[in-house]
Motif scaffolding. Structure first.
Motif, PDB file in Angstrom:
ATOM      1  N   LEU A 115       0.830  -1.203   0.000  1.00 54.74           N
ATOM      2  CA  LEU A 115       0.000   0.000   0.000  1.00 54.74           C
ATOM      3  C   LEU A 115       0.865   1.254   0.000  1.00 54.74           C
ATOM      4  O   LEU A 115       0.537   2.251  -0.664  1.00 54.74           O
ATOM      5  CB  LEU A 115      -0.927  -0.012   1.218  1.00 54.74           C
ATOM      6  CG  LEU A 115      -2.008  -1.092   1.217  1.00 54.74           C
ATOM      7  CD1 LEU A 115      -2.742  -1.117   2.548  1.00 54.74           C
ATOM      8  CD2 LEU A 115      -2.992  -0.875   0.077  1.00 54.74           C
ATOM      9  N   TYR A 116       1.974   1.202   0.724  1.00 54.87           N
ATOM     10  CA  TYR A 116       2.901   2.340   0.747  1.00 54.87           C
ATOM     11  C   TYR A 116       3.469   2.589  -0.644  1.00 54.87           C
ATOM     12  O   TYR A 116       3.550   3.735  -1.101  1.00 54.87           O
ATOM     13  CB  TYR A 116       4.016   2.049   1.747  1.00 54.87           C
ATOM     14  CG  TYR A 116       5.179   3.014   1.697  1.00 54.87           C
ATOM     15  CD1 TYR A 116       5.067   4.295   2.204  1.00 54.87           C
ATOM     16  CD2 TYR A 116       6.392   2.625   1.143  1.00 54.87           C
ATOM     17  CE1 TYR A 116       6.134   5.188   2.166  1.00 54.87           C
ATOM     18  CE2 TYR A 116       7.470   3.501   1.098  1.00 54.87           C
ATOM     19  CZ  TYR A 116       7.335   4.776   1.609  1.00 54.87           C
ATOM     20  OH  TYR A 116       8.396   5.650   1.564  1.00 54.87           O
ATOM     21  N   LEU A 117       3.851   1.524  -1.329  1.00 52.10           N
ATOM     22  CA  LEU A 117       4.404   1.675  -2.677  1.00 52.10           C
ATOM     23  C   LEU A 117       3.342   2.207  -3.643  1.00 52.10           C
ATOM     24  O   LEU A 117       3.658   3.006  -4.541  1.00 52.10           O
ATOM     25  CB  LEU A 117       4.953   0.335  -3.168  1.00 52.10           C
ATOM     26  CG  LEU A 117       6.179  -0.187  -2.392  1.00 52.10           C
ATOM     27  CD1 LEU A 117       6.548  -1.589  -2.870  1.00 52.10           C
ATOM     28  CD2 LEU A 117       7.358   0.764  -2.548  1.00 52.10           C
ATOM     29  N   GLN A 118       2.099   1.781  -3.471  1.00 54.24           N
ATOM     30  CA  GLN A 118       1.019   2.325  -4.305  1.00 54.24           C
ATOM     31  C   GLN A 118       0.849   3.818  -4.070  1.00 54.24           C
ATOM     32  O   GLN A 118       0.655   4.600  -5.013  1.00 54.24           O
ATOM     33  CB  GLN A 118      -0.294   1.599  -3.996  1.00 54.24           C
ATOM     34  CG  GLN A 118      -0.346   0.167  -4.493  1.00 54.24           C
ATOM     35  CD  GLN A 118      -1.654  -0.515  -4.123  1.00 54.24           C
ATOM     36  OE1 GLN A 118      -2.577   0.120  -3.615  1.00 54.24           O
ATOM     37  NE2 GLN A 118      -1.726  -1.808  -4.355  1.00 54.24           N
ATOM     38  N   GLU A 119       0.907   4.223  -2.810  1.00 56.82           N
ATOM     39  CA  GLU A 119       0.778   5.639  -2.495  1.00 56.82           C
ATOM     40  C   GLU A 119       1.924   6.440  -3.105  1.00 56.82           C
ATOM     41  O   GLU A 119       1.725   7.551  -3.597  1.00 56.82           O
ATOM     42  CB  GLU A 119       0.745   5.827  -0.979  1.00 56.82           C
ATOM     43  CG  GLU A 119      -0.505   5.251  -0.314  1.00 56.82           C
ATOM     44  CD  GLU A 119      -0.381   5.208   1.195  1.00 56.82           C
ATOM     45  OE1 GLU A 119       0.668   5.645   1.722  1.00 56.82           O
ATOM     46  OE2 GLU A 119      -1.335   4.750   1.854  1.00 56.82           O
ATOM     47  N   CYS A 120       3.115   5.862  -3.072  1.00 60.20           N
ATOM     48  CA  CYS A 120       4.268   6.558  -3.656  1.00 60.20           C
ATOM     49  C   CYS A 120       4.085   6.730  -5.159  1.00 60.20           C
ATOM     50  O   CYS A 120       4.377   7.800  -5.712  1.00 60.20           O
ATOM     51  CB  CYS A 120       5.549   5.770  -3.375  1.00 60.20           C
ATOM     52  SG  CYS A 120       6.060   5.787  -1.636  1.00 60.20           S
ATOM     53  N   ARG A 121       3.615   5.691  -5.836  1.00 64.24           N
ATOM     54  CA  ARG A 121       3.474   5.756  -7.289  1.00 64.24           C
ATOM     55  C   ARG A 121       2.347   6.694  -7.713  1.00 64.24           C
ATOM     56  O   ARG A 121       2.321   7.174  -8.836  1.00 64.24           O
ATOM     57  CB  ARG A 121       3.236   4.361  -7.864  1.00 64.24           C
ATOM     58  CG  ARG A 121       4.455   3.455  -7.725  1.00 64.24           C
ATOM     59  CD  ARG A 121       4.343   2.237  -8.622  1.00 64.24           C
ATOM     60  NE  ARG A 121       5.529   1.397  -8.520  1.00 64.24           N
ATOM     61  CZ  ARG A 121       6.671   1.631  -9.140  1.00 64.24           C
ATOM     62  NH1 ARG A 121       6.778   2.708  -9.898  1.00 64.24           N
ATOM     63  NH2 ARG A 121       7.700   0.822  -9.006  1.00 64.24           N
ATOM     64  N   SER A 122       1.385   6.928  -6.800  1.00 60.25           N
ATOM     65  CA  SER A 122       0.298   7.851  -7.140  1.00 60.25           C
ATOM     66  C   SER A 122       0.764   9.297  -7.148  1.00 60.25           C
ATOM     67  O   SER A 122       0.056  10.174  -7.640  1.00 60.25           O
ATOM     68  CB  SER A 122      -0.861   7.696  -6.142  1.00 60.25           C
ATOM     69  OG  SER A 122      -0.459   8.080  -4.833  1.00 60.25           O
ATOM     70  N   HIS A 123       1.953   9.559  -6.576  1.00 62.32           N
ATOM     71  CA  HIS A 123       2.536  10.897  -6.594  1.00 62.32           C
ATOM     72  C   HIS A 123       3.817  10.836  -7.432  1.00 62.32           C
ATOM     73  O   HIS A 123       4.820  10.253  -7.011  1.00 62.32           O
ATOM     74  CB  HIS A 123       2.865  11.374  -5.178  1.00 62.32           C
ATOM     75  CG  HIS A 123       1.662  11.473  -4.299  1.00 62.32           C
ATOM     76  ND1 HIS A 123       1.134  10.381  -3.644  1.00 62.32           N
ATOM     77  CD2 HIS A 123       0.878  12.531  -3.972  1.00 62.32           C
ATOM     78  CE1 HIS A 123       0.080  10.762  -2.939  1.00 62.32           C
ATOM     79  NE2 HIS A 123      -0.098  12.066  -3.117  1.00 62.32           N
TER      80      HIS A 123
END
Length: 347
Positions: free
Chosen positions: A198-206
């Motif tokens: 989930l952290y990596l998904q959040e990073c890729r969304s920015h």
């Protein structure tokens, strides 16, 4: 005897007072009042289902039911009232003038009502002021009674709303807590693999917000700790490693337990020097705890694979590089850090 006599006298007076109050608040006209109102009112026939007026519509007339029935719908969850012959309603429109109606008035059957305006009411006063004064007193008491009922209903609704908001708060808190449990490792309090994903998904969304450095940490001889000292001692070792990683990470970084005795530390902003410093800090903290351990181990040596991250790559690429470096550290005896060969700087 005197006390008993006093009681017998008071009880009828109390009953008379209660009856009088009920008569005052009651919406049915007396025979004399109905005859007086009929003398000056205008007859208005209504078909079943026909509306006399709608809620919030201004009005300056009052009505008395001759035959049939009228339903007053106050909207929302308030009680619907049904009135019958000789009952009156809409009197505030008459007394105040252009008063917004508080309910929809609809005929439940074919009905006949008396309609009176301000001029009609003035003639009522001129004809029989005493009877009209009694009617006004009863009307005021009825309005006060209705307002008290409305206030109680609003208070109950407010209480229900507060209860609903409290339940919503509790549910939201429970959902938030559940969300944290799903992404958090129960033993160490660090993020688990799901939390990492989930952290990596959040990073890729920015865009441009990907981590820049990765440390892959694995305990040396952890199985020996479990075999010789038991699983509670093993849990204590894992918690100690987690505390060390937590002290290194800032709010933008992520320390995770990937499973078993394997951990990782993703650094959002990093270069070769900062990664080297973080890995050396972890090794130094581990050595410090080992020096203070007595019979029961509080920590065990660790091996660390270090790599700078290509922002265009993905987790599997980053992990493969760090895991290769970790393997090299293990092969060299453990208790050390090792850089990925593809790193731009290899201290």
């Amino acid at each position: 005897m005197t006390g008993k006599f006093a009681t017998n006298v008071c009880e009828p007076e109390s009953g008379i007072a209660q009856t009088a109050m009920a008569d005052i608040v009651h919406a049915v006209l007396s025979a004399g009042e109905f005859a007086l109102f009929t003398e000056f009112g205008r007859h208005r026939p209504l078909r079943a289902g026909e509306h006399l007026f709608l809620r919030n519509q201004s009005g300056s007339t009052m009505y008395v039911i001759v035959t049939g029935g009228i339903e007053l719908d106050f909207g929302e969850d308030l009680v619907v009232k049904t009135l019958g012959p000789h009952e009156f309603f809409g009197e505030l429109g008459l007394l105040i003038g252009d008063h917004p109606r508080s309910a929809d008035a609809r005929a439940t059957t074919d009905s006949l009502v008396l309609e009176l305006d301000n001029a009609d009411f003035q003639r009522l006063v001129d004809r029989d002021p005493g009877l009209v004064a009694y009617f006004l007193r009863r009307t005021i008491m009825r309005v006060v009674s209705n307002e008290q009922v409305l206030i109680r209903q609003l208070r109950r609704r407010n209480h229900d709303l507060e209860t609903a908001l409290d339940n919503l708060y509790v549910t939201t808190h429970q959902l938030t807590h559940t969300r944290e449990l799903v992404r958090t490792d129960e033993l160490t309090g660090l993020h688990n693999r799901r939390g990492l994903a989930l952290y990596l998904q959040e990073c890729r969304s920015h865009e441009g917000d990907a981590p820049q450095g990765l440390l892959l940490i694995d305990c040396d001889h952890f199985k020996q700790v479990n075999d010789e000292h038991g699983h509670q001692a093993g849990d204590r070792v894992l918690q100690s490693i987690a505390n060390i990683l937590r002290s290194v990470a800032n709010e933008q970084d992520r320390a995770c337990r990937l499973g078993g005795d394997e951990f990782c530390l993703l650094l959002r902003v990093a270069d070769a020097d900062s990664l080297q410093h973080a890995a050396e800090f972890i090794l130094g903290a581990v050595h410090g705890l080992m020096g203070r351990s007595n019979l029961q181990p509080h920590v065990c040596p660790v091996s660390i694979g270090v790599c700078l991250i290509d922002p265009l790559g993905d987790w599997s690429d980053w992990y493969a590089r760090a895991d290769n470096a970790l393997y090299q550290a293990k092969r060299l005896g453990g208790n050390r850090l090792h850089w990925s060969r593809s790193a731009t700087v290899a201290p």
